[in-house]
Design an enzyme around this catalytic site. Structure first.
Site, PDB file in Angstrom:
ATOM      1  CD  GLU A 108      -2.802   1.185   2.450  1.00 45.75           C
ATOM      2  OE1 GLU A 108      -3.573   2.133   2.623  1.00 45.75           O
ATOM      3  OE2 GLU A 108      -2.755   0.191   3.204  1.00 45.75           O
ATOM      4  CG  HIS A 146       6.633   9.940 -15.992  1.00 40.69           C
ATOM      5  ND1 HIS A 146       5.553  10.305 -15.217  1.00 40.69           N
ATOM      6  CD2 HIS A 146       7.684  10.637 -15.496  1.00 40.69           C
ATOM      7  CE1 HIS A 146       5.928  11.175 -14.299  1.00 40.69           C
ATOM      8  NE2 HIS A 146       7.218  11.403 -14.457  1.00 40.69           N
ATOM      9  CD  GLU A 148       3.261   5.385 -17.205  1.00 44.25           C
ATOM     10  OE1 GLU A 148       2.748   4.995 -16.135  1.00 44.25           O
ATOM     11  OE2 GLU A 148       4.262   6.123 -17.240  1.00 44.25           O
ATOM     12  CB  CYS A 176       1.405  10.468 -12.923  1.00 44.34           C
ATOM     13  SG  CYS A 176       2.208  11.019 -14.449  1.00 44.34           S
ATOM     14  CB  CYS A 179       1.506   9.202 -17.720  1.00 44.79           C
ATOM     15  SG  CYS A 179       3.280   9.505 -17.551  1.00 44.79           S
TER      16      CYS A 179
END
Length: 269
Positions: A108, A146, A148, A176, A179
């Site tokens: 988490e 990033h 992606e 994010c 992205c």
């Protein structure tokens, strides 16, 4: 040890006082002070040639970072601002197993996991039924594109609208907001490209802009999934240098999957 340090300190002070003693005659004292000032002045003038005063301090791993400025010229003692080069996106066939076990762990709280690992599988089908494909992984650094976006810059930069692309990702975290917005643009422009994203963790899923980005992705046809224990086994066997070792998911892998899956369902409902 503290006692030893305390016992040494006054002895050094006594030595310094003995070394500074000079003859009591005022004239000789003035001459010595004058000679000493002249020597120090000459020494400071020669310092730029003999002493590496402007060497760059090694950063962390003992190496001088690239892009750092060397010694200043013309007897200037101030360095220009140091600019570190951007980190490059790493592309390869299989990743280090230690990286996988740390970066893909679906905990988490993802402290220390400040980059994205993206495993990709691309199936390309031509108009006559012939097929081709790509497979590999890439990782990003927070100082560059990033993962992606880098995928469409370095892996699948070319696009042929007569071909059908099915792109499947297994990522260490979900996109994010920035992205997600770029992926929406790409999917709108490339009508024959289908994107399926399996995420190990949800990135800052409580933020409204993140939720809006994930919702926008789904609205243009992207399929978002959380990685199940079997998905981790598949990534291990397909994209990791496993040396033919079997992978057993960590103890709370299923529970963490269920936690994130519930959060994703709440966002997309």
């Amino acid at each position: 040890m503290a006692d030893k340090k305390d016992s040494k300190t006054p002895s050094k002070g006594l030595i310094k006082k003995k070394e500074k003693k000079v003859e009591s005659k005022p004239e000789k004292e003035k001459e010595k002070v004058k000679d000493k000032d002249e020597k120090m002045k000459k020494k400071s003038e020669k310092a730029p040639e003999n002493q590496p005063q402007n060497e760059v301090t090694p950063q962390g791993n003992g190496e001088v970072p690239e892009g750092a400025q060397g010694p200043a010229k013309d007897e200037e003692f101030q360095l220009e601002p140091m600019e570190l080069p951007p980190f490059e996106t790493i592309v390869g066939d299989r990743m280090n197993p230690t990286f996988f076990q740390f970066q893909f762990k679906n905990v988490e709280y993802s402290s220390g996991r400040n980059k994205t690992f993206l495993c990709y599988q691309v199936d390309i089908q031509g108009p006559t039924g012939e097929s081709d494909g790509l497979r590999g992984y890439l990782e990003d650094e927070h100082s560059c594109s990033h993962a992606e976006e880098a995928f469409f810059q370095q892996v699948l930069a070319f696009y042929d609208k007569s071909l059908l692309y099915t792109v499947t990702w297994y990522t260490s975290s979900s996109p994010c907001a920035a992205c997600a917005a770029k992926l929406v643009e790409i999917l709108r422009a490339r009508k024959t490209l289908r994107l399926i994203i399996h995420c190990s963790r949800l990135f800052q899923w409580e933020e409204p802009e993140i939720q809006a980005g994930l919702q926008a992705l789904v609205s243009v046809g992207c399929k978002l999934r959380m990685m199940r224990p079997l998905d981790f086994v598949y990534v291990w066997s397909t994209f990791v240098e496993n040396e033919e070792d079997n992978f057993t998911p960590w103890e709370d892998c299923q529970d963490n999957f269920q936690y994130y899956d519930d959060r994703l369902c709440d966002i997309l409902k």
